[in-house]
Design a protein around this motif. Structure first.
Motif, short mmCIF file in Angstrom:
data_model
loop_
_atom_site.label_atom_id
_atom_site.label_comp_id
_atom_site.label_asym_id
_atom_site.label_seq_id
_atom_site.Cartn_x
_atom_site.Cartn_y
_atom_site.Cartn_z
N ARG C 231 12.39 83.00 29.30
CA ARG C 231 12.19 84.18 30.12
C ARG C 231 12.04 85.41 29.24
N ASN C 232 11.18 86.29 29.71
CA ASN C 232 10.92 87.56 29.04
C ASN C 232 12.09 88.49 29.32
N VAL C 233 12.64 89.09 28.28
CA VAL C 233 13.82 89.93 28.46
C VAL C 233 13.62 91.32 27.90
N ASP C 234 14.33 92.29 28.47
CA ASP C 234 14.41 93.62 27.88
C ASP C 234 15.37 93.59 26.71
N PRO C 235 15.29 94.58 25.84
CA PRO C 235 16.28 94.63 24.75
C PRO C 235 17.67 94.75 25.35
N PRO C 236 18.67 94.18 24.72
CA PRO C 236 20.03 94.34 25.22
C PRO C 236 20.40 95.83 25.24
#
Lengths: 239, 239, 239, 239
Positions: C231-236
């Motif tokens: 899954r594509n994620v935003d930066p933490p």
């Protein structure tokens, strides 16, 4: 519940006011209180006690030993180290904390220097969970963030872990294998990086949960009545 | 020197001008040229060829197979995958590149989904060497820096690697196990993360050196004439 | 206590009088009864049931699945195998018995043929415990002797086990890795050799104890809420 | 070709006529001659030499060290052991033979007692190859049979090997993990069981071939210029 002994060299806290403010009764007391609250039977032991508080009797009654040391690794008596190492191979769990990567029990059990690079830069650390099904991370989310801490860096001079549970990211550019499982004889060994003396890391709930999980994981199982011991044997009955 | 086949699905390069600019003849051609320069006997194979270019004859003459795929994993015929997997268990080395973490040969050999998190953010990546004595990092320094690349993140859904050679740090906050060694039957498998199609990563000398090292490492040894094969056997002579 | 499902192809027992005499209600019934007696909540499932008795609902309610198969591996539907494999990577334990070394779930999870040599010679087997501190051998002595059994021999075509718990000696001259632990995703996998259909091996107390121990060992832990999943994620947050 | 040093305590051969008949110039001389014939540059070293023949200069010029000891493990000076262990973590290969399972370098590098059971019964041993694709078994068949030898038995008090290459069957009923690979730091370690002083085992061609293969396998690779060393570091340039 496992019977737990928390060992600490207990020097920084007595010599450095900044550390004493974070851990007034010592790191060992803070960890022992946290594990006690979570239902473990705990005791503590420190360097200055006779036999460093790790007598035969104490170790015989210890299921899991936690170890924190930093500036006095060399002051730990080799006969006590022998006893700890032997007990681990007989089944006692050992949880090695932060700068105890260079402690005698850990380096003796791993057989390598366990050295690393480090920097005191108050950097942010994110411990990513690289083994999400492991019992040591029960109840956690996908990572643990520590806003300010000391930085450790690879290469970490350890044998390949049996399971790599945490891998840390540091703001300043490093990564580090922060949660490493081993077995040595009948004993389980877990290295867990967080916990420098000048940061209140052992007061955190998530870190205490990892320690609690790790104690349960490292507690010995009964095992089999099967022993080597360099003994001369007859052939098994009816081979 | 090992005989090498570089396989590529070869779609992005033909359909996307930006990719074609980076790899005008395809990623496979770039990698093959680099390995050829370093003394390996190389050939290439792509998805659109009959049997994807991986006939019995080609695989029988391949010591090490490199695999790049991304958007067409499902189009790879299962009978070709069976053949690749069988050849690996018989000794052929397999080097799995970047988005081929989700390819059929890799997931089949590892037995897990090999999934991960990702982000296209043009972030800086630093591949730290976590196993500095490994033959795959011969001649490197302590890390490889890639100024702009796609980000991968943990948890990476793989079995614990036999050796973890690289661990990546990403500017945006992630870590990733970027160099992972396995053995499956007689074959060696190496997963190596770098190499998204829109970045000129396979043109880099350090990355080519890793691929060269990995090919040498993954090349089969002769081994023993010892076979299972679910066959009924007589007792060994004189037991 | 873990919720257990015992799966059996259940053919020999219905077609062969000699086998029916040993396991009148099937191997699955004998094993389920033994685990039930030891406090586990058990159910059984067989090949001929719809979806082989392994529906989504059944698997969702199964902590540990035991698998016995021999002559009908190919008749197990791939969609059911997919479901079993997926559940293992999500945490379900899997205990693979005897001739199920060649079953689809085991070979799929291990990624190798898992082949071996064999002989029906009514030979004596001694299972030596090679990992005496492991929870799977709790309460055992130094070995288990089976007076008459089928012989298996090396090479066993498996990846190196995470832990090798038993190694068998056979009268006729063979050795075999008879107790092998793996982890795949969040799930634990244990292969245990004893148990040919024509010998009353699953009626033995020591073998039942190993199965009981193995079920406890293989039961899933809660683990962390950390997931890959491509899954594509935003930066933490705050990286 | 690797530069090899063969170390032997060299006591039995000088004190026991029966042993002297088998190895008139010592076990070390027999092994060194065999490796020399196979193209390695060899030297020997023994307990009674100054610094046991393992000076800094000798070790600096040694790629792979073979170690045979039995009744004088305790007489090996700890400072020499430190030097050997340190050189292994820096890359030197170590091949540990037979009764040297209890030697200081091996137990120090493994971190466990490495104990076992044993019997002098002139029994037949069959070393089965459990890892047929490993470079250490290049050119062998499916097993090695030794007609008369000392028996070793499990449990062998070692950490789980990285690769288990040989497993022995003994006429009298035992099994034993006879070929075990480890890595410690940059160095490779191989334990190989055959070779009691009263049997002419090191004169055998197949055993010599294993030693030759093991030397090639254990020879250091260049590796990366990446070092821990417990050193304080600046952040990596541009992180």
């Amino acid at each position: 519940m496992p019977s737990v002994t928390v060992w600490n060299e207990y020097i920084h806290e007595r010599e450095d006011d900044a550390v004493a403010e974070v851990y007034p009764d010592g790191i060992h007391a803070a960890i022992a209180a946290a594990l006690d609250e979570r239902g473990h039977e705990t005791r503590t032991a420190t360097l200055e006690e006779p036999e460093h508080g790790l007598t035969e009797a104490v170790l015989d009654d210890t299921d899991v030993l936690l170890w924190w040391g930093h500036i006095a690794h060399d002051e730990v008596d080799d006969s006590v180290v022998d006893r700890v190492v032997e007990r681990v191979t007989e089944g006692m769990g050992l949880i090695v904390l932060h700068s105890a990567h260079a402690s005698k029990p850990f380096t003796r059990l791993l057989g390598t220097p366990c050295d690393l690079t480090w920097r005191e830069g108050d950097e942010r650390e994110r411990l990513w969970i690289t083994d999400p099904g492991h019992a040591i991370v029960d109840g956690l989310g996908e990572s643990i963030v520590i806003e300010e801490t000391e930085t450790y860096g690879e290469p970490f001079g350890i044998p390949e872990p049996d399971s790599l549970v945490f891998t840390s990211w540091f703001e300043g550019g490093e990564v580090f294998r922060s949660g490493c499982c081993y077995r040595r004889g009948r004993g389980k060994v877990f290295y867990f990086r967080p916990g420098h003396e000048t940061y209140p890391i052992y007061h955190r709930d998530d870190i205490q949960q990892v320690l609690d999980n790790a104690v349960r994981w490292a507690a010995p199982s009964e095992g089999a009545d099967a022993h080597g011991g360099n003994r001369n044997v007859d052939p098994p009955e009816s081979t």
